[in-house]
Design an enzyme around this catalytic site. Sequence first.
Site, PDB file in Angstrom:
ATOM      1  N   ASP A 100       0.825  -1.209   0.000  1.00 42.59           N
ATOM      2  CA  ASP A 100       0.000   0.000   0.000  1.00 42.59           C
ATOM      3  C   ASP A 100       0.863   1.264   0.000  1.00 42.59           C
ATOM      4  O   ASP A 100       0.695   2.148  -0.829  1.00 42.59           O
ATOM      5  CB  ASP A 100      -0.977  -0.001   1.191  1.00 42.59           C
TER       6      ASP A 100
ATOM      7  N   ASP B 210       6.846   3.958   3.603  1.00 38.81           N
ATOM      8  CA  ASP B 210       6.993   5.114   4.489  1.00 38.81           C
ATOM      9  C   ASP B 210       8.450   5.177   4.951  1.00 38.81           C
ATOM     10  O   ASP B 210       9.300   5.710   4.250  1.00 38.81           O
ATOM     11  CB  ASP B 210       6.010   4.929   5.645  1.00 38.81           C
TER      12      ASP B 210
HETATM   13  P1  IMP Z   1       7.193   1.456   6.793  1.00 41.65           P
HETATM   14  O1  IMP Z   1       7.860   0.204   7.294  1.00 41.65           O
HETATM   15  O2  IMP Z   1       7.425   2.611   7.717  1.00 41.65           O
HETATM   16  O3  IMP Z   1       7.550   1.807   5.377  1.00 41.65           O
HETATM   17  O4  IMP Z   1       5.645   1.206   6.910  1.00 41.65           O
HETATM   18  C1  IMP Z   1       4.910   0.521   5.996  1.00 41.65           C
HETATM   19  C2  IMP Z   1       3.550   0.159   6.537  1.00 41.65           C
HETATM   20  O5  IMP Z   1       3.067   1.061   7.532  1.00 41.65           O
HETATM   21  C3  IMP Z   1       2.545   0.234   5.414  1.00 41.65           C
HETATM   22  O6  IMP Z   1       2.486  -0.981   4.714  1.00 41.65           O
HETATM   23  C4  IMP Z   1       1.259   0.575   6.136  1.00 41.65           C
HETATM   24  O7  IMP Z   1       0.603  -0.607   6.552  1.00 41.65           O
HETATM   25  C5  IMP Z   1       1.702   1.364   7.342  1.00 41.65           C
HETATM   26  N1  IMP Z   1       1.558   2.818   7.091  1.00 41.65           N
HETATM   27  C6  IMP Z   1       2.546   3.690   6.827  1.00 41.65           C
HETATM   28  N2  IMP Z   1       2.064   4.927   6.631  1.00 41.65           N
HETATM   29  C7  IMP Z   1       0.727   4.832   6.751  1.00 41.65           C
HETATM   30  C8  IMP Z   1      -0.351   5.781   6.619  1.00 41.65           C
HETATM   31  O8  IMP Z   1      -0.173   6.988   6.327  1.00 41.65           O
HETATM   32  N3  IMP Z   1      -1.603   5.291   6.821  1.00 41.65           N
HETATM   33  C9  IMP Z   1      -1.861   3.996   7.130  1.00 41.65           C
HETATM   34  N4  IMP Z   1      -0.886   3.070   7.240  1.00 41.65           N
HETATM   35  C10 IMP Z   1       0.402   3.487   7.060  1.00 41.65           C
END
Ligand code: IMP
Length: 173
Positions: A93, A96
């Site tokens: 999705d 981040d």
């Molecule tokens: P990362 O490991 O920080 O890149 O996070 C990835 C996961 O965090 C994504 O697959 C989402 O499930 C969740 N996530 C990150 N940002 C958001 C947001 O703005 N809204 C909802 N879920 C998020």
Amino acid sequence: MNVLISSDDIQRRVREMAADIRRDHPDGVHLIAVLKGAFVFLSDLARALPGRCSFDFMAVSSYGKRSSSSGQVQLLKDLDAGIEGRDVVIVEDIVDTGLTLVCLQDILRARSPRSLRTACLLSRPSRRQIEVSVEYVGFTIEDKFVVGYGLDCAEQHRNLPYIAVLDDDPGAT
Ligand code: IMP
């Protein structure tokens, strides 16, 4: 709640991404969706993708009720089938911090797919903590917590057909 990306814009971009994926995988592709957030994106992407296509799912720990990454990725559900020798595209999705995706890519690369690429509907580069390669990016967004189109806040709002920004970020620390 403010609409950031409309349903029409998402559908248009998803069709373009599907065309790019098909171009790069003329013999077919094995899509691996990361639950739960990617289920809506996967569903539209798959229906826009002509030709051979198979599916599998992984679940990893998410932020839960928080909106900041712990940096810990826990595998809650593994794939049903092996991916050795297959052309794999991870369907996510949002990327981040990048911590989740880097971990997933490492896990899957170790299983010797023929190729491994990644499709993310959203990317928020301002919060990146680690370099990660994403071949297909739908939209680059600014530093706002978003919901809708599969993305949740405390398990709510996944059913919105558009991407929205929450006015109040309840999980912020
Ligand atoms: P990362 O490991 O920080 O890149 O996070 C990835 C996961 O965090 C994504 O697959 C989402 O499930 C969740 N996530 C990150 N940002 C958001 C947001 O703005 N809204 C909802 N879920 C998020």
